[in-house]
Design a protein around this motif. Structure first.
Motif, PDB file in Angstrom:
ATOM      1  N   UNK A 201       0.830  -1.204   0.000  1.00 30.47           N
ATOM      2  CA  UNK A 201       0.000   0.000   0.000  1.00 30.47           C
ATOM      3  C   UNK A 201       0.870   1.263   0.000  1.00 30.47           C
ATOM      4  N   UNK A 369     -15.041  -7.609  -3.155  1.00 31.89           N
ATOM      5  CA  UNK A 369     -14.414  -6.295  -2.949  1.00 31.89           C
ATOM      6  C   UNK A 369     -14.603  -5.417  -4.190  1.00 31.89           C
TER       7      UNK A 369
ATOM      8  N   UNK B  42      -6.385   0.971   5.010  1.00 32.59           N
ATOM      9  CA  UNK B  42      -5.954   0.824   3.613  1.00 32.59           C
ATOM     10  C   UNK B  42      -7.193   0.883   2.721  1.00 32.59           C
ATOM     11  N   UNK B  43      -6.985   0.808   1.437  1.00 37.19           N
ATOM     12  CA  UNK B  43      -8.123   1.032   0.546  1.00 37.19           C
ATOM     13  C   UNK B  43      -9.172  -0.073   0.645  1.00 37.19           C
ATOM     14  N   UNK B  44      -8.742  -1.283   1.013  1.00 31.30           N
ATOM     15  CA  UNK B  44      -9.730  -2.337   1.261  1.00 31.30           C
ATOM     16  C   UNK B  44     -10.589  -1.969   2.473  1.00 31.30           C
ATOM     17  N   UNK B  47     -13.348   0.537   1.783  1.00 30.64           N
ATOM     18  CA  UNK B  47     -14.566  -0.024   1.191  1.00 30.64           C
ATOM     19  C   UNK B  47     -15.429  -0.666   2.273  1.00 30.64           C
TER      20      UNK B  47
END
Lengths: 664, 91
Positions: A201, A369, B42-44, B47
């Motif tokens: 990330x 996701x 984090x980007x997960x 969401x």
């Protein structure tokens, strides 16, 4: 009745290896095998002839007699090809002679250009590192373990170790040191290969402290190989260390050598954490792995030299070992190390477009996701090269087939399933068969998969009654070469027997529930035992219970999987706890438990919900009943109610406010 | 429903999912702090947080708006929810 989502591409099927192999079998037997059910029946009914024909026609390099094919009809003790010798790595790298400049590996990260290795470069690097390892005393049977990212260096390191006859075992960087040691320590490894940093990330995390803990905790260790930079991690005096690049550079003249070992020489050790005790160390043999993966990748997946396979996996999942074997087919491996969503949510789809991936293997959790984050791959990436998708790790729901068809492209989507225990797939795709929504196209050749117990009046065999499918425990009733050759430190086979052969005598019991449909397709319906599958990751509750021992407030606990369609992967983990007298499950205790699981196991071991109950379901024999509790949690009928000493505790689960789903 | 109440919901969720009691300490009283840059989320995780807020407040967040400009940080998240046209408070 399910809808057909994708018809087989019959033009491509005509030139498939599956079609060619079927013709080989027809010529050898005189049978007509163009109906897959008939072909499959032959593959299990005449399993010796089937596996012998597969080895003969596969193009695999080996020596010795193929007779006997298998020493027994008894699948627990039958040994395949005891007089055959081969080298797994020699077979994977055999295409380097014909076309050394063709790409073998493209290793991608979150940023920067991919590391590209041609077949020739890969073989040269493997030869050099193998030579350096040999010079440092690595011999056949030594255990080489790795804390590794999914990079080109990891691929080189693994192949180098295996080419010498050493046994490879790797975990990903998501596991904390305590769990890694629980896996590696029993193996008494001679070599530890480790990455010392972990970019994720957009940030880099140091693994130096974890590597130091492992090095200090593995008393058998003689060599530490850094898979990136050489760092001083406080290596004990008897352990030499060096970076992979330095070791390779010591051996500029090394030539690739591939001594051949017995068919059942140990190759990989994988780990399966169950409901009790330490993780099981499952040993897979070289020949069984090679032959099974040749069948799955070349025949069922129809991988060819022009394919680029991208399996979204870490180096700690069996799919990493599986995708490595795709080198057999001459296809390119596309590796990825990093976050799925960096720099943007569509990162993997962009990678597919950029690298020209033709076959993409992912998971239901990842597709979930993508849906939740609003990714529309067909609008955000060039997917013209993509011809096939595979999904594994969890149940692929019907709606996800629709999502792929609408948002990716109309293409074959194969739900494949098997696992660590067989290092392969019981159910998967087939180039000549259509794809139906929610169903795996077929049971793999050579796997005598049945659903037990059969309904009254049926036989429970592959051929179901005409009007309906069979639902039951997934068992396999005929020997297959990729059965584990054993568990580590289980000389008399007791642990292996207890794990797979105790429940249904004489046959392999897998631990999954399966539906076999009338048209020969299959649906995996989840686990039958206490093993959890969260976000596609297999979690052994024993590792959770081990951490909970430090909490005097908790006297008993049970981890369960609750079906939760809105969660990625379709389920979430629930932890039921029975508290000591006077203890209260307040927010402080809940967070302390979660924090301990995070720091001593992994984020995947942290339950979504912790709920206090007055008692766990117990049978009249005093054994905790996970099956009953799980059924109550998921609103299913409890099959063994009469066997419970305290059935009233199930009502507490059914009515517990903390266990209701958001949509309830 | 005030800024403070939605903020508390986000902190509670961060603690439940990722930080187990340390979320407030990581934010350090600076609601302008980038969650991504400080590895708070984090980007997960973003969401998952969005799905949680949608469920709790019965709002639909357009994924096209899920950008760093709109969502990366406590103040941005809370302000976005408060200004959502369908926002009426929690279920």
């Amino acid at each position: 009745m399910s809808t057909m989502m994708f018809a087989a591409d019959m033009e491509r099927a005509e030139t498939s290896a599956m079609r060619a192999f079927r013709r080989v079998c027809e010529a050898a037997t005189g049978l007509k095998l163009d109906d897959y059910q008939v072909f499959h029946d032959f593959s299990v009914g005449s399993f010796r002839e089937f596996w012998d024909l597969l080895l003969q026609s596969s193009g695999l390099l080996y020596e010795g007699s193929r007779d006997p094919v298998c020493t027994s009809e008894d699948m627990e003790h039958g040994v395949f090809f005891p007089d055959v010798r081969l080298n797994y790595v020699e077979n994977l790298l055999r295409h380097a002679d014909a076309d050394p400049d063709r790409v073998a590996v493209r290793a991608c990260t979150e940023s920067g250009e991919p590391v590209v290795l041609t077949r020739g470069e890969l073989r040269t690097r493997v030869a050099r590192l193998a030579s350096a390892l040999r010079r440092r005393g690595v011999v056949p049977g030594d255990r080489v373990v790795a804390l590794a990212r999914n990079t080109a260096d990891t691929t080189v390191a693994c192949l180098a170790a295996l080419s010498l006859g050493a046994i490879w075992s790797s975990v990903g960087t998501d596991l904390e040191a305590e769990l890694v040691l629980a896996r590696f320590k029993p193996l008494r490894p001679k070599v530890l290969m480790a990455h010392t940093q972990f970019p994720y990330q957009g940030r880099t995390t140091s693994l130096v402290e974890r590597v130091g803990t492992l090095t200090a905790g593995l008393q058998s260790l003689e060599l530490l190989v850094s898979l990136d930079q050489d760092l001083d991690v406080g290596v004990p005096g008897q352990v030499s260390h060096g970076a992979i690049a330095d070791l390779e550079s010591e051996e500029p003249e090394a030539r690739f050598e591939a001594p051949r070992f017995p068919f059942n020489h140990p190759l990989f050790i994988l780990f399966s954490s169950g409901t009790t005790g330490a993780p099981k160390c499952i040993i897979h043999g070289a020949g069984g792995t090679l032959l099974e993966h040749d069948k799955e990748l070349r025949l069922h997946t129809d991988l060819r030299q022009e394919d680029r396979l991208f399996v979204h996996t870490s180096a700690g999942w069996m799919m990493w070992n599986w995708q490595l074997s795709a080198l057999l087919t001459g296809a390119e491996l596309v590796l990825y190390d990093g976050a799925v969503s960096y720099p943007e949510a569509d990162a993997l789809w962009k990678l597919i477009g950029r690298e020209g991936v033709t076959a993409f293997c992912t998971s239901p959790a990842y597709l979930h996701y993508c849906r939740d984050s609003g990714v529309v791959p067909k609008e955000q990436a060039d997917l013209s090269s993509l011809r096939l998708m595979l999904s594994t790790g969890a149940v692929l729901f019907d709606a996800q087939y629709d999502w792929v068809a609408e948002n990716v492209k109309p293409l074959a989507l194969h739900s494949i399933s098997g696992g660590t225990d067989i290092l392969g797939c019981f159910v998967m795709g087939h180039p000549e068969l259509p794809v139906y929504r929610g169903e795996s196209p077929c049971v793999g050749l050579g796997f005598d998969v049945r659903a037990l117990p059969p309904p009254p009046g049926t036989t429970g065999t592959m051929v179901p009654p005409p009007s309906e499918g069979l639902v039951g425990d997934l068992i396999c009733a005929t020997p297959f070469p990729s059965r584990p050759i054993g568990f580590f430190e289980d000389a008399d086979g007791t642990k292996l027997h207890d794990a797979y052969f105790a429940e249904h005598r004489g046959v392999w019991t897998h631990g999954d529930r399966i539906e076999l449909t009338v048209r020969g397709t299959a649906r995996i319906l989840g686990r039958t035992d206490g093993v959890l599958n969260v976000l596609g990751l297999r979690i052994g509750p024993a590792e959770i219970y081990h951490v909970l021992q430090e909490f005097p407030e908790i006297t008993a606990a049970m981890a369960l999987e609750q079906q939760a369609p809105r969660e990625p992967g379709g389920s979430r983990m629930i932890l039921l706890v029975v508290l000591a007298k006077g203890a209260v499950l307040d927010r402080a205790l809940t967070l302390r438990v979660k924090k301990a699981l995070r720091s001593k196991a992994s984020l995947a071991h942290v339950p979504a919900v912790i709920a206090s109950v007055s008692a766990l379901a117990v049978t009249r024999n005093g054994k905790e009943s996970v099956a009953a509790a799980r059924a109550a949690l998921n609103g299913h009928p409890v099959r063994n109610l009469g066997a419970l000493r305290n059935p009233e505790c199930l009502d507490e689960i059914r009515n517990h406010p903390a266990l209701r789903l958001a949509s309830d | 429903m005030s800024y403070a109440m939605i903020r508390a919901v986000v902190v509670e969720w961060l603690d439940d999912q990722y930080h187990f009691g340390d979320a407030e300490k990581l934010i350090g009283g600076n609601d302008e702090l980038s969650f991504l840059d400080r590895a708070i989320l984090d980007s997960l995780g973003f969401v998952k947080l969005v799905v949680h807020l949608e469920d709790l407040y019965r709002i639909k967040i357009d994924r096209k708006n899920l950008t760093r400009v709109n969502f990366d940080g406590m103040k941005k998240i809370v302000t976005y929810v408060l200004s959502h046209k369908d926002y009426r408070g929690p279920r």
